[in-house]
Design an enzyme around this catalytic site. Structure first.
Site, mmCIF file in Angstrom:
data_model
loop_
_atom_site.group_PDB
_atom_site.id
_atom_site.type_symbol
_atom_site.label_atom_id
_atom_site.label_comp_id
_atom_site.label_asym_id
_atom_site.label_seq_id
_atom_site.Cartn_x
_atom_site.Cartn_y
_atom_site.Cartn_z
ATOM 1 C CB VAL B 77 -0.901 0.016 1.257
ATOM 2 C CG1 VAL B 77 -1.823 1.220 1.246
ATOM 3 C CG2 VAL B 77 -1.703 -1.280 1.360
ATOM 4 C CB CYS B 78 1.074 4.229 -2.174
ATOM 5 S SG CYS B 78 1.928 5.818 -2.199
ATOM 6 C CB VAL B 79 3.658 4.859 3.112
ATOM 7 C CG1 VAL B 79 4.798 5.558 2.375
ATOM 8 C CG2 VAL B 79 3.547 5.401 4.520
ATOM 9 C CB ALA B 82 -1.924 4.790 3.133
#
Lengths: 125, 130
Positions: B77-79, B82
């Site tokens: 998940v792209c931090v 997110a």
């Protein structure tokens, strides 16, 4: 001698949203810069409403220059030199190439198809 | 053939994650492998444990988790995307001294570098966008 980067497939990032339409354009451009930092050969294709991201002198709701405009000013420093715009989209939106803030390659629909077909990866934002 | 997927749509507003899971079913049936899935833009909402407990999204959340448990697929998940949307894992929650988090394994918060790595490990990389 060929570099490792040149052996990697081209990543074509298709930007289809205007800068005022959520975070599509901002996150697509972020992805482009980071991919370039990681050695990918990146090309940007601005399609449809995405072309509005290239218009000069745009501001956000509080009058600040758009952050995406600042990013577009720097893409060349990241080795991203191919910014593509379909001629048919410029015509349908009534935008003159001279109104765009950066140098772009205006391409016909056959070339759009060729870029999409020849890219190793196509990521659509 | 090794596949990777990019999911950009949220479970509550987009067909993209549903289409991605149907695509995964098809590629397993054809004998292909799934290396991993990267969630970016509103696709990061697929990693929300809160949505994962809430009908009708719990079935979708369970299917993502099963891809990791049963097939070893990474769920990255792209931090940045997110955190822009209020999604954090326990590590980030501790760092920010928050007593809650809403992203948990098998979903992992990672950087775009993981996406680039996934692209280069796969023979096919498919985007699912709204």
């Amino acid at each position: 001698m060929e570099t490792h980067a040149s052996l990697l497939p081209t990543t074509l990032i298709v930007l289809r949203h205007s800068p005022h339409c959520g975070r599509w354009l901002a996150e697509g451009l972020d992805l482009a810069l980071v991919s370039a930092v990681f050695g990918q050969e990146v090309k940007l294709l601005f399609m449809g409403q995405g072309i509005f991201g290239l218009i000069q002198n745009q501001h956000d709701a509080v009058g600040q220059p758009l952050s995406t405009s600042a990013v577009l000013d720097t893409v060349g420093m990241y080795g991203i030199n191919e910014l593509l715009v379909p001629k048919s989209d410029l015509i349908s939106l009534g935008i003159d190439q001279n109104d765009l803030m950066v140098d772009v390659s205006v391409i016909d629909d056959a070339k759009v198809r060729a870029y999409l077909a020849n890219a190793g990866h196509v990521l659509t934002f | 053939m090794r596949y990777g997927l990019l999911v950009l749509g949220a479970p509550f507003s987009s067909q993209a994650p549903h289409s991605a899971l149907r695509f995964v079913d098809a590629l397993f049936k054809e004998g292909h492998q799934l290396e991993g899935i990267f969630f970016h833009h509103d696709g990061v909402f697929n990693a929300s444990t809160h949505l994962g407990e809430m009908p009708p999204h719990e079935a979708l959340y369970k299917q993502w988790c099963e891809l990791s448990v049963n097939h070893g697929a990474s769920l990255d998940v792209c931090v940045s995307a997110a955190m822009q949307r209020g999604l954090i894992n326990i590590k980030e929650a501790r760092r920010q001294q928050l007593d809650w988090h809403n992203v948990a394994p098998p979903f992992e918060l990672t950087g775009i570098g993981q996406l680039v790595d996934l692209q280069n490990r796969c023979e096919r990389f498919i985007s699912f966008a709204p």
